[in-house]
Design an enzyme around this catalytic site. Structure first.
Site, PDB file in Angstrom:
ATOM      1  N   LYS A 126     121.021  30.006  38.898  1.00 13.14           N
ATOM      2  CA  LYS A 126     121.639  28.766  39.959  1.00 13.14           C
ATOM      3  C   LYS A 126     122.933  28.566  39.607  1.00 13.14           C
ATOM      4  CE  LYS A 126     122.333  24.669  39.973  1.00 13.14           C
ATOM      5  NZ  LYS A 126     123.524  24.524  40.534  1.00 13.14           N
TER       6      LYS A 126
ATOM      7  N   CYS B  24     136.639  27.165  29.403  1.00 15.24           N
ATOM      8  CA  CYS B  24     136.175  26.305  28.140  1.00 15.24           C
ATOM      9  C   CYS B  24     136.777  26.480  26.854  1.00 15.24           C
ATOM     10  CB  CYS B  24     134.575  26.607  28.160  1.00 15.24           C
ATOM     11  SG  CYS B  24     134.344  28.238  27.897  1.00 15.24           S
TER      12      CYS B  24
ATOM     13  N   GLU C  86     138.062  16.839  27.050  1.00 17.85           N
ATOM     14  CA  GLU C  86     138.508  17.844  27.918  1.00 17.85           C
ATOM     15  C   GLU C  86     138.954  17.706  29.277  1.00 17.85           C
ATOM     16  OE1 GLU C  86     134.766  20.474  28.820  1.00 17.85           O
ATOM     17  OE2 GLU C  86     136.274  22.132  28.146  1.00 17.85           O
TER      18      GLU C  86
ATOM     19  N   GLU D 177     126.328  26.722  26.203  1.00 14.71           N
ATOM     20  CA  GLU D 177     127.992  26.940  25.985  1.00 14.71           C
ATOM     21  C   GLU D 177     128.452  25.839  26.772  1.00 14.71           C
ATOM     22  OE1 GLU D 177     131.170  27.550  26.487  1.00 14.71           O
ATOM     23  OE2 GLU D 177     131.003  29.361  27.642  1.00 14.71           O
TER      24      GLU D 177
HETATM   25  P1  ADP Z   1     131.140  20.648  35.538  1.00 18.17           P
HETATM   26  O1  ADP Z   1     131.303  19.104  35.124  1.00 18.17           O
HETATM   27  O2  ADP Z   1     132.157  21.540  34.847  1.00 18.17           O
HETATM   28  O3  ADP Z   1     131.238  20.522  36.970  1.00 18.17           O
HETATM   29  P2  ADP Z   1     128.531  20.926  35.058  1.00 18.17           P
HETATM   30  O4  ADP Z   1     128.043  20.743  33.533  1.00 18.17           O
HETATM   31  O5  ADP Z   1     128.539  19.514  35.928  1.00 18.17           O
HETATM   32  O6  ADP Z   1     129.890  21.308  35.334  1.00 18.17           O
HETATM   33  O7  ADP Z   1     127.572  21.811  35.831  1.00 18.17           O
HETATM   34  C1  ADP Z   1     127.450  23.214  35.659  1.00 18.17           C
HETATM   35  C2  ADP Z   1     126.425  23.558  36.312  1.00 18.17           C
HETATM   36  O8  ADP Z   1     125.246  22.675  35.712  1.00 18.17           O
HETATM   37  C3  ADP Z   1     126.212  23.578  37.643  1.00 18.17           C
HETATM   38  O9  ADP Z   1     125.522  24.811  37.993  1.00 18.17           O
HETATM   39  C4  ADP Z   1     125.515  22.369  37.965  1.00 18.17           C
HETATM   40  O10 ADP Z   1     124.811  22.397  39.242  1.00 18.17           O
HETATM   41  C5  ADP Z   1     124.423  22.324  36.806  1.00 18.17           C
HETATM   42  N1  ADP Z   1     123.975  20.872  36.568  1.00 18.17           N
HETATM   43  C6  ADP Z   1     124.474  19.855  36.712  1.00 18.17           C
HETATM   44  N2  ADP Z   1     123.628  18.835  36.373  1.00 18.17           N
HETATM   45  C7  ADP Z   1     122.438  19.428  35.921  1.00 18.17           C
HETATM   46  C8  ADP Z   1     121.278  18.762  35.614  1.00 18.17           C
HETATM   47  N3  ADP Z   1     121.040  17.401  35.459  1.00 18.17           N
HETATM   48  N4  ADP Z   1     120.215  19.580  35.203  1.00 18.17           N
HETATM   49  C9  ADP Z   1     120.618  20.926  35.461  1.00 18.17           C
HETATM   50  N5  ADP Z   1     121.624  21.530  35.743  1.00 18.17           N
HETATM   51  C10 ADP Z   1     122.714  20.787  35.947  1.00 18.17           C
END
Ligand code: ADP
Length: 503
Positions: free
Chosen positions: A201, A310, A407, A276
């Protein structure tokens, strides 16, 4: 630098191939077929260089996720992938890399439009990096093996003991928006080499290169169900994968906050989890360096990819004796790193990925100013439709400020002075993160001493953010769990089975 020609912030025209790609309907890639979502809901995708919606993607429902997981489960359990000869798996992964290489220019353009990074950067870094992940791991497919082990408590010759290395199973792979294709291939490659099947995904902000990659899956020769690519939100589709009983492992790259949530959510089914996560990487500049050479390196450490990295070198520590010179040298790179539309051939940096990220980064800059930091460079955003933020250096900071502790994930560096090695090592480690660190010195002893003292998964010497597929990558402390790349990267997709035979 005031004699610069003004930047034209209007995005350039897309190629016809990309226009045709964007005009496709929203679909999910499951079982080597493009299928519609069960509920028809969609998510808009923007070009951050213009702030305009350019296409819509499927918002995968629970049923869609279940369908993709079932496809991967069946493909794993019936052995159509795991059961192939290792050299057959290796060949197919190489063919996948060949196809990606053949379409490199198109992938670079899509990445630029979707993420906002300059097309030239995508072409130089992201696409070759993605290909390299596939090629390096393809070779591992044929080099995985267990060992024969002499039992400890039983006489020699009475028992035959050995280990088998087996693929973990069905992998749910969740990737972020900063290096969309590179992160996707970094995840896909070791899983496939190990013999796993997967559901990938991409981030909802940047799904396009993953969708284009899906076009190449069947052509490369992967049996149906081995590689499934679905789009949707993290808290819905991602969450469903994390909690799914038929998913054996979650590999995640993203924020520390979501990484912690995923780790908790994966507990009920006790999945394997690799994470990561975020960082606040120090860049330490010792007094013996040639500042004119090193300052651009320190600037690149933070401003590359508009700081959405990152391992971005977001905390700069320069020795007191050269501090002012270093700041001047970094500030002199402002025209080079000035953000431009991603399809502007002169761009070295682009806009931030989204309005949300723009607001977040500008919010941090404002908080830094309120807390008493001074702006030595940038600190503002040009007037434009896209999400452009000028590269920013904050000085007069202290370790309590949010700009120093948290960050930011944008082109913002906080700069501090230090006097000696032990002091800077302590300051560098004064963070909950531990992903990367850069040390700039000509003194080999200083280099090794700091490499040993700094608590992070990678330490760079006289460079920053250099990533090579053969070297393990991951975080100490709250920057993650596990390692990707190298031998450690393939290990993370393998189980170990002991076999003990009475003779
Ligand atoms: P950022 O804060 O850098 O936007 P995220 O950590 O929110 O990054 O998102 C990174 C990835 O994790 C994306 O593919 C997002 O759709 C997914 N994601 C966000 N929330 C969840 C969750 N609760 N469970 C699984 N995947 C998630």
């Amino acid at each position: 630098m005031t004699d610069m020609t003004p930047i034209d912030y209007r995005q350039r025209e897309y190629s016809d191939a990309i226009k045709a790609f964007l005009a496709r309907g929203p679909r999910l890639f499951i079982n080597n077929e493009w299928v519609e979502s069960s509920h028809g809901a969609t998510i808009g995708v923007e070009d951050p260089s213009s702030g305009k919606e350019i296409t819509r993607i499927a918002d995968a429902s629970d049923r869609d996720v279940d369908r993709a997981v079932a496809a991967a489960r069946t493909a794993f359990d019936d052995g159509r992938w795991t059961g192939l000869a290792p050299n057959a798996r290796e060949r197919i992964i190489h063919r996948f890399a060949d196809l990606l290489e053949a379409h490199a220019d198109e992938f670079a353009e899509i990445e630029a439009i979707d993420n906002g990074k300059p097309k030239g950067m995508a072409a130089a870094v992201d696409i070759p990096g993605a290909i390299s992940q596939l090629r390096f791991m393809a070779g591992w497919a044929s080099k995985i093996s267990g060992e024969v082990i002499q039992p400890y408590t039983m006489p020699t010759g009475t028992v035959f003991g050995y280990t088998l290395r087996e693929p973990v199973g069905v992998c749910g792979q969740i990737v972020p928006w900063n290096f969309p294709l590179l992160m996707a291939c970094l995840k896909i490659a070791p899983a496939l080499a190990a013999g796993c099947t997967l559901v990938l995904k991409p981030a909802e902000q940047t799904p396009l290169t993953a969708l284009r990659l899906a076009d190449l899956v069947a052509e490369a020769g992967f049996p149906a169900g081995v590689v499934n690519i679905i789009t949707g939100y993290g808290h819905t589709a991602g969450d469903r994968m994390v909690k799914h009983p038929d998913v054996d492992k979650i590999a995640f790259t993203g924020s520390t906050e979501i990484g912690k949530l995923i780790n908790r959510n994966a507990t009920d089914t006790l999945k394997h989890v690799t994470l990561e996560l975020g960082g606040k990487s120090p860049v330490v500049i010792m007094p013996d360096v040639n500042v004119a050479e090193v300052a651009p390196g320190a600037a690149g450490a933070i401003f590359f990819n508009s700081g959405q990295v990152c391992v971005a070198g977001s905390r700069l520590f320069a020795h007191r004796s050269i501090f002012d010179q270093v700041i001047e040298g970094v500030a002199a790179t402002a025209p080079f790193w000035a953000p431009r539309p991603s399809l502007d051939a002169e761009a070295h940096a682009g806009p931030l990925v989204s309005k949300e990220q723009f607001d977040r980064v500008m919010g941090y800059i404002e908080a830094g100013k309120r807390d008493g930091a001074s702006v030595a460079m940038g600190g503002d955003a040009p007037t434009a439709d896209g999400y452009y933020v000028n590269p920013t250096v904050l000085v007069d900071v202290n370790p309590q400020m949010s700009v120093v502790r948290e960050e930011i994930f944008g082109p913002v560096v906080v700069a501090q002075r230090f006097d000696d090695l032990d002091e800077v090592a302590k300051a560098a480690n004064d963070t909950c993160f531990g992903l990367g660190a850069g040390v700039w010195t000509r003194d080999v002893a200083t280099m090794h001493k700091l490499a040993a003292k700094i608590k992070s998964g990678t330490v760079w010497g006289n460079c920053h953010a250099v990533i090579d597929t053969a070297l393990p990558f991951g975080g100490y402390k709250e920057s993650g769990i596990g390692r990707e790349q190298g031998r450690a990267g393939i290990e993370a997709y393998l189980e170990t089975k002991s076999v003990i035979l009475q003779l």
